[in-house]
Design an enzyme around this catalytic site. Structure first.
Site, PDB file in Angstrom:
ATOM      1  CB  ILE A  30      -1.032  -0.004   1.148  1.00 34.54           C
ATOM      2  CG1 ILE A  30      -2.144   1.003   0.862  1.00 34.54           C
ATOM      3  CG2 ILE A  30      -0.394   0.265   2.501  1.00 34.54           C
ATOM      4  CD1 ILE A  30      -2.912   0.749  -0.407  1.00 34.54           C
ATOM      5  CB  SER A  38      11.023  -0.571   4.809  1.00 28.44           C
ATOM      6  OG  SER A  38       9.921  -1.408   4.577  1.00 28.44           O
ATOM      7  NE  ARG A  39      10.505  -6.024   8.900  1.00 25.27           N
ATOM      8  CZ  ARG A  39       9.616  -6.977   9.107  1.00 25.27           C
ATOM      9  NH1 ARG A  39       9.624  -7.648  10.239  1.00 25.27           N
ATOM     10  NH2 ARG A  39       8.728  -7.274   8.195  1.00 25.27           N
ATOM     11  CE  LYS A  56      -8.166  -1.492   5.790  1.00 25.51           C
ATOM     12  NZ  LYS A  56      -7.756  -2.644   4.893  1.00 25.51           N
TER      13      LYS A  56
HETATM   14  P1  NAP Z   1       2.435  -5.494   3.024  1.00 20.95           P
HETATM   15  O1  NAP Z   1       2.543  -5.462   1.524  1.00 20.95           O
HETATM   16  O2  NAP Z   1       2.694  -6.745   3.739  1.00 20.95           O
HETATM   17  O3  NAP Z   1       3.389  -4.322   3.524  1.00 20.95           O
HETATM   18  C1  NAP Z   1       3.575  -4.022   4.870  1.00 20.95           C
HETATM   19  C2  NAP Z   1       5.053  -3.729   5.096  1.00 20.95           C
HETATM   20  O4  NAP Z   1       5.242  -3.507   6.488  1.00 20.95           O
HETATM   21  C3  NAP Z   1       5.934  -4.894   4.713  1.00 20.95           C
HETATM   22  O5  NAP Z   1       6.384  -4.763   3.401  1.00 20.95           O
HETATM   23  C4  NAP Z   1       7.055  -4.839   5.729  1.00 20.95           C
HETATM   24  O6  NAP Z   1       8.168  -4.161   5.182  1.00 20.95           O
HETATM   25  C5  NAP Z   1       6.525  -3.985   6.873  1.00 20.95           C
HETATM   26  N1  NAP Z   1       6.399  -4.784   8.102  1.00 20.95           N
HETATM   27  C6  NAP Z   1       6.812  -4.388   9.330  1.00 20.95           C
HETATM   28  N2  NAP Z   1       6.539  -5.321  10.235  1.00 20.95           N
HETATM   29  C7  NAP Z   1       5.972  -6.346   9.588  1.00 20.95           C
HETATM   30  C8  NAP Z   1       5.494  -7.615   9.993  1.00 20.95           C
HETATM   31  N3  NAP Z   1       5.548  -8.001  11.275  1.00 20.95           N
HETATM   32  N4  NAP Z   1       4.967  -8.423   9.063  1.00 20.95           N
HETATM   33  C9  NAP Z   1       4.903  -8.041   7.769  1.00 20.95           C
HETATM   34  N5  NAP Z   1       5.328  -6.842   7.339  1.00 20.95           N
HETATM   35  C10 NAP Z   1       5.870  -6.003   8.236  1.00 20.95           C
HETATM   36  O7  NAP Z   1       0.989  -5.015   3.487  1.00 20.95           O
HETATM   37  P2  NAP Z   1       0.061  -3.903   2.814  1.00 20.95           P
HETATM   38  O8  NAP Z   1      -0.880  -4.547   1.876  1.00 20.95           O
HETATM   39  O9  NAP Z   1       0.851  -2.770   2.330  1.00 20.95           O
HETATM   40  O10 NAP Z   1      -0.812  -3.528   4.096  1.00 20.95           O
HETATM   41  C11 NAP Z   1      -0.333  -2.707   5.128  1.00 20.95           C
HETATM   42  C12 NAP Z   1      -1.519  -2.002   5.759  1.00 20.95           C
HETATM   43  O11 NAP Z   1      -2.164  -1.233   4.740  1.00 20.95           O
HETATM   44  C13 NAP Z   1      -2.569  -2.956   6.326  1.00 20.95           C
HETATM   45  O12 NAP Z   1      -3.106  -2.452   7.517  1.00 20.95           O
HETATM   46  C14 NAP Z   1      -3.635  -2.991   5.236  1.00 20.95           C
HETATM   47  O13 NAP Z   1      -4.926  -3.251   5.745  1.00 20.95           O
HETATM   48  C15 NAP Z   1      -3.534  -1.580   4.683  1.00 20.95           C
HETATM   49  N6  NAP Z   1      -4.039  -1.457   3.311  1.00 20.95           N
HETATM   50  C16 NAP Z   1      -3.639  -2.327   2.325  1.00 20.95           C
HETATM   51  C17 NAP Z   1      -4.182  -2.225   1.057  1.00 20.95           C
HETATM   52  C18 NAP Z   1      -3.775  -3.143  -0.093  1.00 20.95           C
HETATM   53  O14 NAP Z   1      -4.384  -3.072  -1.160  1.00 20.95           O
HETATM   54  N7  NAP Z   1      -2.767  -3.992   0.051  1.00 20.95           N
HETATM   55  C19 NAP Z   1      -5.142  -1.245   0.785  1.00 20.95           C
HETATM   56  C20 NAP Z   1      -5.477  -0.349   1.778  1.00 20.95           C
HETATM   57  C21 NAP Z   1      -4.935  -0.468   3.037  1.00 20.95           C
HETATM   58  P3  NAP Z   1       9.638  -4.596   5.635  1.00 20.95           P
HETATM   59  O15 NAP Z   1       9.685  -6.094   5.625  1.00 20.95           O
HETATM   60  O16 NAP Z   1      10.530  -3.967   4.614  1.00 20.95           O
HETATM   61  O17 NAP Z   1       9.823  -4.020   7.029  1.00 20.95           O
END
Ligand code: NAP
Length: 308
Positions: A14, A36-37, A90
């Site tokens: 996101i 970011s890790r 969110k």
């Molecule tokens: P994601 O792709 O998994 O990205 C989250 C990032 O947070 C990871 O790349 C990771 O980066 C970091 N992170 C830090 N601690 C973590 C942990 N314990 N486990 C996994 N990742 C961790 O997730 P996302 O889809 O962007 O979602 C993040 C938030 O945005 C959520 O609350 C989600 O509901 C919201 N959101 C997502 C979307 C969508 O379409 N995906 C839409 C609207 C809102 P590093 O490994 O580099 O630290």
């Protein structure tokens, strides 16, 4: 006031899909650092995690947390204690008590806390709210059905406790319904379908009742392939008011009213700049309250194991 110097935590899907472009397009805020890790971004200061970022001496006014909800509390707490305004993706946290604690902490420090609900920024939402305030309502129904394999490939956190499962998208629908309905409502029934190898639901069927006794139903399902469904339909005595495509299209009495490009995240950053400049917070946790209720009242139905 100068531009808000912002740090992003969690450069994942996101952050890349929406936050970076929205920050770029918003006056009054600039991206200064990323923590970011496993990822880096050219042109800004990069850190492994929020603690390293806060200790670095790089000057920041605010932090935007784009990490999964589990673990977000510690990051938000660290940011607020370091005197930073905070914007939360969110859902705002993994539990209700932690988000109320953050609200209290931000208030005690005189900092802005913004619990964002991006779907509320969809083009049809505010016009639907204004229209429904003038109509006599009969019922409402939500169908939020998407393909988890397409939208959340390889995201293990989403299936863990606190990841919310199908409520991760479902809470977007609830953020719209809590915004457009003229009266409050509460959950009366919840069925949660949970894969045998996962901690979080893949589908949910919910029933709510408004303060005056009107029914609201919601179907969330992550197993939908083909066309995706993000629809909210409100029956009124004057005719149906329907939001489709996640709220970006509004159809009133069968006629399309609003079809607009996606501006949800630009609206969020515009609102964050305004909140910070006014010294205010926006912490409406009601969508998360309904999700917590769904887990509290939920009847668990086991289904076949889910593999990515
Ligand atoms: P994601 O792709 O998994 O990205 C989250 C990032 O947070 C990871 O790349 C990771 O980066 C970091 N992170 C830090 N601690 C973590 C942990 N314990 N486990 C996994 N990742 C961790 O997730 P996302 O889809 O962007 O979602 C993040 C938030 O945005 C959520 O609350 C989600 O509901 C919201 N959101 C997502 C979307 C969508 O379409 N995906 C839409 C609207 C809102 P590093 O490994 O580099 O630290």
């Amino acid at each position: 006031m100068g531009k808000i110097r912002l740090g992003i935590v969690g450069l994942g899907k996101i952050a890349r899909d929406q936050h970076l472009g929205a920050i770029e397009a918003t006056d009054g805020i600039e991206l200064t650092a990323v923590a970011s890790r496993n990822a880096k971004l050219e042109g800004v200061h990069c850190f492994h995690d929020i603690d390293e970022m806060l200790a670095s001496g790089v000057e920041l006014d605010a932090i935007s947390l784009c990490t999964p909800p589990q673990g977000r509390f510690a990051q938000a707490k660290a940011a607020i204690e370091a005197g930073k305004h905070v914007m939360l993706e969110k859902p705002p946290g993994a539990t209700l008590s932690e988000v109320f604690a953050l609200e209290k902490l931000a208030k005690s420090k005189g900092l802005s806390l913004f619990a964002t609900w991006h779907s509320r920024g969809a083009a049809g939402v505010e016009p639907a709210r204004a229209l429904l305030a003038k109509r006599k309502l009969k019922s409402a129904s939500v169908a939020w059905k998407e393909d988890v394999r397409h939208w959340h490939p390889g995201q293990a956190w989403i299936w863990e406790p606190g990841g919310l499962g199908v409520f991760d998208p479902g809470i977007n629908a609830l953020s719209i319904v809590t915004r457009i309905m003229p009266e409050t409502f509460h959950l009366t029934h919840s069925d949660l379908t949970i894969p045998s190898n996962r901690a979080a639901p893949i589908a949910a069927n919910l029933t709510f009742e408004t303060a005056s006794g009107l029914p609201i139903t919601a179907e969330f399902d992550w197993r939908q392939t083909g066309p995706q469904t993000w629809d909210i339909r409100v029956e009124t005595e004057e005719g149906p008011v329907v939001l489709t495509h996640g709220g970006s299209r509004l159809i009133v009495d069968g006629e399309a009213q609003i079809v607009e490009e996606d501006r949800e995240y630009r609206n969020l950053y515009r609102d964050f700049v305004t909140l910070v400049s006014k010294g205010e917070s926006d912490t409406d946790f009601s969508p998360l309250v309904h999700v917590a209720d769904a887990f509290m009242l939920g009847r668990r139905i086991e289904t076949e194991a889910f593999e990515d």
